[in-house]
Design a protein around this motif. Structure first.
Motif, PDB file in Angstrom:
ATOM      1  N   TRP A  35       9.700  -4.510 -12.233  1.00  0.00           N
ATOM      2  CA  TRP A  35       9.794  -3.465 -13.259  1.00  0.00           C
ATOM      3  C   TRP A  35      11.168  -2.791 -13.199  1.00  0.00           C
TER       4      TRP A  35
ATOM      5  N   SER B 120       4.544  -5.664 -10.189  1.00  0.00           N
ATOM      6  CA  SER B 120       5.503  -5.443  -9.114  1.00  0.00           C
ATOM      7  C   SER B 120       6.503  -4.355  -9.505  1.00  0.00           C
ATOM      8  N   LEU B 121       6.670  -3.400  -8.608  1.00  0.00           N
ATOM      9  CA  LEU B 121       7.630  -2.324  -8.888  1.00  0.00           C
ATOM     10  C   LEU B 121       9.045  -2.884  -8.950  1.00  0.00           C
TER      11      LEU B 121
ATOM     12  N   VAL C  50       4.285   5.610  -5.376  1.00  0.00           N
ATOM     13  CA  VAL C  50       4.314   5.665  -6.841  1.00  0.00           C
ATOM     14  C   VAL C  50       3.345   6.739  -7.328  1.00  0.00           C
ATOM     15  N   GLN C  51       2.178   6.753  -6.707  1.00  0.00           N
ATOM     16  CA  GLN C  51       1.160   7.742  -7.091  1.00  0.00           C
ATOM     17  C   GLN C  51       1.692   9.166  -6.885  1.00  0.00           C
TER      18      GLN C  51
ATOM     19  N   GLU D 174       3.900   1.516  -0.963  1.00  0.00           N
ATOM     20  CA  GLU D 174       4.626   1.670  -2.222  1.00  0.00           C
ATOM     21  C   GLU D 174       3.717   2.242  -3.306  1.00  0.00           C
ATOM     22  N   ALA D 175       2.467   1.738  -3.351  1.00  0.00           N
ATOM     23  CA  ALA D 175       1.526   2.249  -4.358  1.00  0.00           C
ATOM     24  C   ALA D 175       1.272   3.737  -4.134  1.00  0.00           C
TER      25      ALA D 175
ATOM     26  N   GLU E 144       2.283   0.289 -14.417  1.00  0.00           N
ATOM     27  CA  GLU E 144       0.970  -0.162 -13.950  1.00  0.00           C
ATOM     28  C   GLU E 144       1.133  -0.695 -12.534  1.00  0.00           C
ATOM     29  N   THR E 145       0.431  -0.066 -11.611  1.00  0.00           N
ATOM     30  CA  THR E 145       0.637  -0.397 -10.194  1.00  0.00           C
ATOM     31  C   THR E 145       0.200  -1.814  -9.850  1.00  0.00           C
ATOM     32  N   ARG E 146      -0.517  -2.475 -10.778  1.00  0.00           N
ATOM     33  CA  ARG E 146      -0.900  -3.862 -10.502  1.00  0.00           C
ATOM     34  C   ARG E 146       0.320  -4.771 -10.548  1.00  0.00           C
TER      35      ARG E 146
ATOM     36  N   ASP F 185       0.832  -1.203   0.000  1.00  0.00           N
ATOM     37  CA  ASP F 185       0.000   0.000   0.000  1.00  0.00           C
ATOM     38  C   ASP F 185       0.864   1.249   0.000  1.00  0.00           C
TER      39      ASP F 185
ATOM     40  N   CYS G  58       4.417  10.065  -9.375  1.00  0.00           N
ATOM     41  CA  CYS G  58       3.867  10.351 -10.703  1.00  0.00           C
ATOM     42  C   CYS G  58       3.422  11.805 -10.823  1.00  0.00           C
TER      43      CYS G  58
END
Lengths: 186, 196
Positions: free
Chosen positions: A81, A77-78, A18-19, A14-15, A73-75, A12, A22
């Protein structure tokens, strides 16, 4: 907090980072860097076998990631990626540093999946040295599969080779490690 | 290989016992940040930034300032005061309450500010009318943004419930409240054909 809860929190967190990254938040991106720098640098270092080159590759990886973050795409794995980017950067830097065509020997063997257990425990330093002495193709496949836990398919995709080639490289890595460490790698 | 760490005399029985992570010998972030900032200055359009915000009318700047001041107050309160003050809901129970549909401590702190409450209510009241007046692409964009922020708030509150001491999560939540206010004020200011 259980381990599963801790993992959920990390994802959570991490997402959310990332958000924020961005939207141009470099502080959030720095937190992502701190979280992943060790594994990215470890990958670059083992692929390039050069600490300075590995530093360059790590920086390049995160700069490329920053540029491409809106397309992430956050679905997915960072870490996967980032590792894909790191592999691409390391391969490019390595080609630039020593543009040598892969030897025909790189295609040898048809080995399949295998474990990476050593019959006799070996010092970490000794194993790292043996891995570092492997030919590039065999080392790359070994690092991604045995150390980072990627499947043959994933490792092959990252390296831009056929799955069969990746398996052959792993077979070769296993044989060479056995010869160098004088232990069974089974 | 040069520099996979200091001499490690630990013995391992499997390659999977080797740690994939190797800490870089120096902090690489300052150089990464410098390059990111340099690229931003030279080509701002290429950076992962949202569309440039238009100057806001003074009234909405004032509303945003109220949000910012409340946010700072909340931030200081949450950062400096222990979570277990008598009579104050703990972050964990607050997050649980959120999941059950009740307001969190942070929500309460926001809505307890009358000016913020009044301004946000005014914005929300006119939101539907403003949205209806927007072209379809802009309307879809605004609704998607608001929905994304709502999800972000829920995710952050949930994460805070599990990791209540995480200062960054707290900051992200406050930022999300501010982002929401910014979108609402942008929609409000979108009359006279100025668009979003």
């Amino acid at each position: 907090m259980t381990q599963a809860q801790a993992e959920d929190t990390r994802v959570d967190w991490e997402a959310a980072l990332v958000q924020r990254a961005c939207t141009g938040d470099t502080r959030a991106f720095e937190r992502l860097y701190r979280e992943h720098a060790g594994r990215v640098y470890g990958l670059c270092l083992r692929m390039t076998r050069d600490a300075h080159l590995a530093e360059d590759c790590t920086q390049e990886t995160f700069i490329n990631a920053w540029r491409a973050l809106p397309r992430f795409e956050t679905r997915s794995s960072l870490s996967t990626w980032l590792h894909r980017i790191a592999v691409n950067v390391s391969l490019a830097k390595r080609r630039k540093a020593s543009p040598v065509a892969p030897s025909p020997d790189d295609e040898e063997g048809t080995g399949g999946a295998c474990g990476w257990t050593l019959e006799t425990p070996v010092e970490v330093q000794e194993i790292e040295a043996a891995i570092g002495a492997l030919p590039d193709g065999a080392r790359d496949a070994l690092i991604l599969h045995a150390l980072y836990g990627y499947s043959h398919v994933e490792a092959a995709q990252m390296l831009g080779v056929a799955e069969g080639t990746c398996k052959a490289q792993l077979h070769r890595a296993r044989r060479l490690l056995r010869e160098r460490l004088h232990v069974e790698v089974g | 290989m040069s520099g996979t760490g200091s001499a490690d005399e630990r013995r391992v029985g499997s390659l999977r016992e080797l740690s994939p992570a190797v800490e870089p010998p120096r902090d690489l972030w300052p150089q990464i940040e410098a390059r990111i900032n340099a690229e931003r200055r030279s080509a701002p359009a290429a950076q992962p930034r949202p569309a440039r915000a238009r100057p806001l009318p003074p009234r909405w700047l004032a509303a945003a300032a109220v949000v910012a001041s409340v946010a700072v107050g909340v931030w200081i309160g949450r950062s400096l005061l222990p979570a277990a003050r008598p009579g104050v809901q703990s972050p964990i129970s607050a997050a649980r309450a959120t999941l059950a549909g009740a307001p969190t401590a942070l929500d309460v702190a926001y809505v307890s500010d009358r000016r913020y409450q009044r301004d946000r209510a005014a914005l929300m009241k006119s939101l539907q009318a403003r949205l209806a007046a927007l072209p379809q692409p802009a309307r879809a964009k605004v609704m998607a943004s608001l929905a994304a922020m709502q999800r972000a708030k829920q995710d952050l509150e949930s994460a805070l419930g599990k990791d209540p001491g995480n200062a960054l999560l707290q900051e992200l939540l406050v930022n999300t409240y501010q982002d929401e206010m910014r979108v609402l004020t942008d929609v409000q200011a979108s009359d006279a054909g100025r668009g979003i």
